[in-house]
Structure formats: C-alpha cells, structure tokens
Design an enzyme around this catalytic site. Sequence first.
Site, mmCIF file in Angstrom:
data_model
loop_
_atom_site.group_PDB
_atom_site.id
_atom_site.type_symbol
_atom_site.label_atom_id
_atom_site.label_comp_id
_atom_site.label_asym_id
_atom_site.label_seq_id
_atom_site.Cartn_x
_atom_site.Cartn_y
_atom_site.Cartn_z
ATOM 1 C CG ASP A 282 45.349 50.270 41.346
ATOM 2 O OD1 ASP A 282 46.709 50.537 41.329
ATOM 3 O OD2 ASP A 282 44.490 51.055 41.436
ATOM 4 C CG ASP B 135 44.243 23.037 33.302
ATOM 5 O OD1 ASP B 135 43.325 23.883 33.061
ATOM 6 O OD2 ASP B 135 44.479 22.594 34.484
ATOM 7 C CD GLU C 73 41.074 33.324 40.649
ATOM 8 O OE1 GLU C 73 42.156 33.928 40.980
ATOM 9 O OE2 GLU C 73 40.677 32.071 40.836
ATOM 10 C CG HIS D 12 43.678 34.696 45.106
ATOM 11 N ND1 HIS D 12 44.109 34.060 46.372
ATOM 12 C CD2 HIS D 12 43.296 33.756 44.424
ATOM 13 C CE1 HIS D 12 43.871 32.895 46.349
ATOM 14 N NE2 HIS D 12 43.211 32.575 45.164
ATOM 15 C CB ILE E 56 60.197 41.278 15.264
ATOM 16 C CG1 ILE E 56 59.509 42.752 15.359
ATOM 17 C CG2 ILE E 56 59.370 40.365 15.071
ATOM 18 C CD1 ILE E 56 58.801 43.005 13.956
ATOM 19 C CB ALA F 91 70.574 37.366 16.154
#
Length: 560
Positions: A186, A203, A259, A262, A370, A467
């Site tokens: 989960d 960041d 966390e 959440h 890939i 491609a």
Amino acid sequence: MHLVVKWCMGWQFLWAVLGVVHGAPVSADSDSEQVDGGNGGVNLGPGAALVFLRKFGYLEPLGTNESETLYSEDRVTDAIRNMQRFGAVPITGKLDPETIKLLTKKRCGVPDIISPESSELRRRKRFVLGSNGWNKRKLSYRLENWAPQLRQEDVYADLEKVMRIWGDYARLTFINKTDPIHDQVDIVISFGSGYHGDRFPFDGEGGTLAHAFFPQNSPGLSGDIHFDLDENWYHHERVGKVPKNKRGVVSFRDVALHELGHSLGLAHSAAQDSVMFPYYQAPSDGDPVLGQDDILALYHLYVTRSIPDGDDEDVSTPRSPITTKRTWTTTTTTNEPSTSTTTSPKPTNTYTTKRGDSNQDLCQGDYDSIAFIRNELFVFRGEYMWRWTDKGQLAGGAYPAHTARLFPSLDGVKKVDAAFERESDGAIIFISGGNYWVFDSSNQRISSDGPRPLSDFGLPHDGVDAAFVWGKNHKTYFFKGDRYWKFNETLGSVKGDSNYPASISDRWRGIPSRITSVITYKDGKTYFFKGQEFWRFSDADVHTEEDIPKNTGRFWFNCS
C-alpha cells in the site's frame, strides 16, 4: 475598490498593494531546527511569494496562458492571510518580515489548501481531511532506500515508532513487506533528489523536506511517502538528543510522523501543537505525541467508520514489481489489528538485480521502448516506466512507476512504442500504436488536441518501431520494419522527399531490421536496441562498432 493584479505586471506596484518594501533582504531563522531555507540571506522578490502561494494552494495555479491569470487585490490579501494562519504568524494580510520568513522555512511539500472544488476536501471542525482514508485496517509498506546519513536499522526503528503512534489511535496494523518482485504494498517509502518519479520535484537542502500522497487519490502513488535525499537527516535516538550544534539537521522520525499522517488521509492543520502543522518544528527530546486535531481526524477516519478487522491485505493501488533494488533477508511478523508492528530486516550490503517473470523483467529484454529525455534514460514497458540517471543507476523514487505519474494525460495508454524530445521546443513526443501525443514541458501537460494520428506526419497508420533525434545532425528519424524516414521540419512531414522511406541497411550499416529503440546518449554515441541486445553505432564511420552486439541488461541495467 476591486483592483485587478496581473502577475506579470510591475512588481513595485504589487509590493505597494501588499505593504512591502521591494527587495528587502530576508535571512534564515537563527534556530537551525526550524528555519534554514538552504539559502542563508536572500533577496526575495514578489515572484517568489506568488510562486509559494500557488504551490501550496493559496492561489489558483497559472492558466495555459500565464498573461491571462488575474488575481484581485482582495484575492491576494486573502491568500496571504491564509498563509499566515497556517504559518502561525500574525495575520496582517501583508507580506511583512515574519510572513516572508515562511518562504524559506523547512516544511512539507503537500499543499496547505486543498481546492474547495475538489472532492478531497473534508472540513470537520478544526481538522481537515485529505481523503476518505483506507478501507482496511492492515496496511503494508516497503522501504525502498534510505539517506546515507542514516543506518537502515535506524530508519526501520523510526518507522516502527511513528506507525505505532498512528496505529494505536486508529486501530491500524502496518506490515513490512520487502520483496519488490512479488509483494504488492500500500505504501512505498523512498528517498529521492530533484525529479524523482512524480510531478513534484524536490528543491535541494532546505525548503521542502518531504511529501506524501493521500490514500486512493493518486493512481500508482496513493499512500506513498517521498523524502528529499539532499537534506541532512539524523536519527533521534542515536544522537541522544537534538544536535543543537549542527546547523540544518532534520529529524527523520518527526518528518516521517507528519508524512504518514498524509498517507492515512490527514491534510495540514493550522494548530501548532498538531503533528500535521505544515512547517518543521524543533523536536523535543522525548517521544512525539499527536495533537488534539490529529486525534479527532483519526477518530473520524478510522473509528467512526465501519472498516473490516479481518485479514484484508489486498492492495488498493496495484504496483508492478521492481527489478533493480537494494535487497536483504528478513522475517516479518504481525500482531493484533489494534497495534502496529514491524520487524527490521538485516542488510546484506549488496546490490543485485532480481529476476521475476519474463514479462516483468528488463534483464530478459522485455521492454517496449527506451528513450533519452532531459539527460536521463527512460525505459517503458506496458503502463510502467523506469528512469535511470546513468547506466545502472536508477533515479530516486520507486520504480517501476506508472507512466501516468510523470505524464498524467497518458493515463490509459497501454504502452509507449517510442518517445523523444523535440529539438524545436523541448516538447516530448510519445507514440503508441498509430497515434502520438505532444507533452508540453513548460506546463507539464499533454496538448489539448491529442492524441493525433501518425498519418499527420505521413507515417504508417499502424505505428512505428522506434523514433529519435540523431545527435549528429539533430534531425528526427522514424523506423519501421526494415525501413526508415527522415522528418522534414519545414513540411512537418516525412513526405516530400523521394528518398524516403529508405532501407535501414543502406544508411545504418550493421543495424538489424525491426529494432525496438534508438537513442543518442550523453556520451554522444548512437545506440540501437532489439530484444536483449544493443548495437553501438559510429556516427563518424556510419557503421556499427566492433565487439557488438552486447547484452542490454548487463550493460545498461546492471543485471547479473
């Protein structure tokens, strides 16, 4: 007065509206446990404030056309007042010095305000719920990796502690599962840097410490927790107390506790005594405790609702197994549903590549395509993808991941036959079957008129094999069977040149037909892939190099 503020207008005027002196220097808080944006003293312009207000839900995100995004003076003032409420600073409606400090404080990356239009928002008195919670009392989890400052056993000890804190109140059991090949879980817990497998990059040190996903709201990510690998993490009990003499350190235990809230469905709380307060607070030397808001939210989500107490270990979010991960040996036990228990595995200190079923194993050459995009290697198989920062080095995050995690508008696309980054504008072109999609990197979304048929380009209606943009001449090429086309940028099509389609063997000497993929890699060389093998192509000699083909799994994916 209803004054319309356009975000691209003169900043001096916006500062005047908000009562702030333009360019006022802001220093990080002297308390290193609470504030250190990683940037010391900085000059924060109004642009940083608006980015912050949008990022954390106080203002609506930019529209497709940024110049059309308008905010009224009242709207911006209300947004700042809400920001101040969640930051526990005086509510003035202006970007005063105390408010500006919030821009560089360490905090969670989950938005503080969930859109009122969203079904996710559930306001219950003081606390806010991010989702309806899990519909079972046994939740499984897997730890993918950990920060270098932390020991594996310490990470597990902290996770056990925070799971017990939440589990005791919510009557939940957390089960540790460690086999990435066969175990569906989960909650996946991982550390990553920058772009790490979702659409919310970290960041660097300071600022955003971690983020998590509400249960049942994010396909392929629901319940997952991601920690910023660039933070200076520490284990509370091994240090013995908060290391006051170390600047910028972050308690893994306390961030994990937040966390996990959440992951269970709780949103942010403006109450400073709440675990779900969005900003990092200096931890105490004792064990953390839940606040009244947290307990009330848990009571609503997991006590008042009728949830089966049985052995319901089904996984709400299907996941595909991971082939290249840190491995260890372990024994996992569970107790009664009223408590949360785990066992800490012992590391073997080795990195290996496990093999599963042939349709789930890159080592067996089972992949659809890939691509080399934004200086990273992307491998696609079915609805899943891997990101590699270099040969044998997976990017941070849990893989394989749903392709729709990074490219949401591809949700429902069963496979990616080819993908490449367009030179003209940096857009990413995805091809599946006879259709293509254009992913706009600037606003992270698929073009509104997609998908489009490949016949737009004059290509076969039933699709192509591969491609890529050739690094030698920066032209785009498409391959199918034993033929290839060069794309005419002026005409926007492969038509108009009588030389195409041409035979692969005529131009790409030594390359077989029906290739799977082709890329120009960061070393400047061109690689063709087919099955379990690849060919390295000399752009100078226009011929395959010697000692090829080679095994793709061993060379690129570190397979044993």
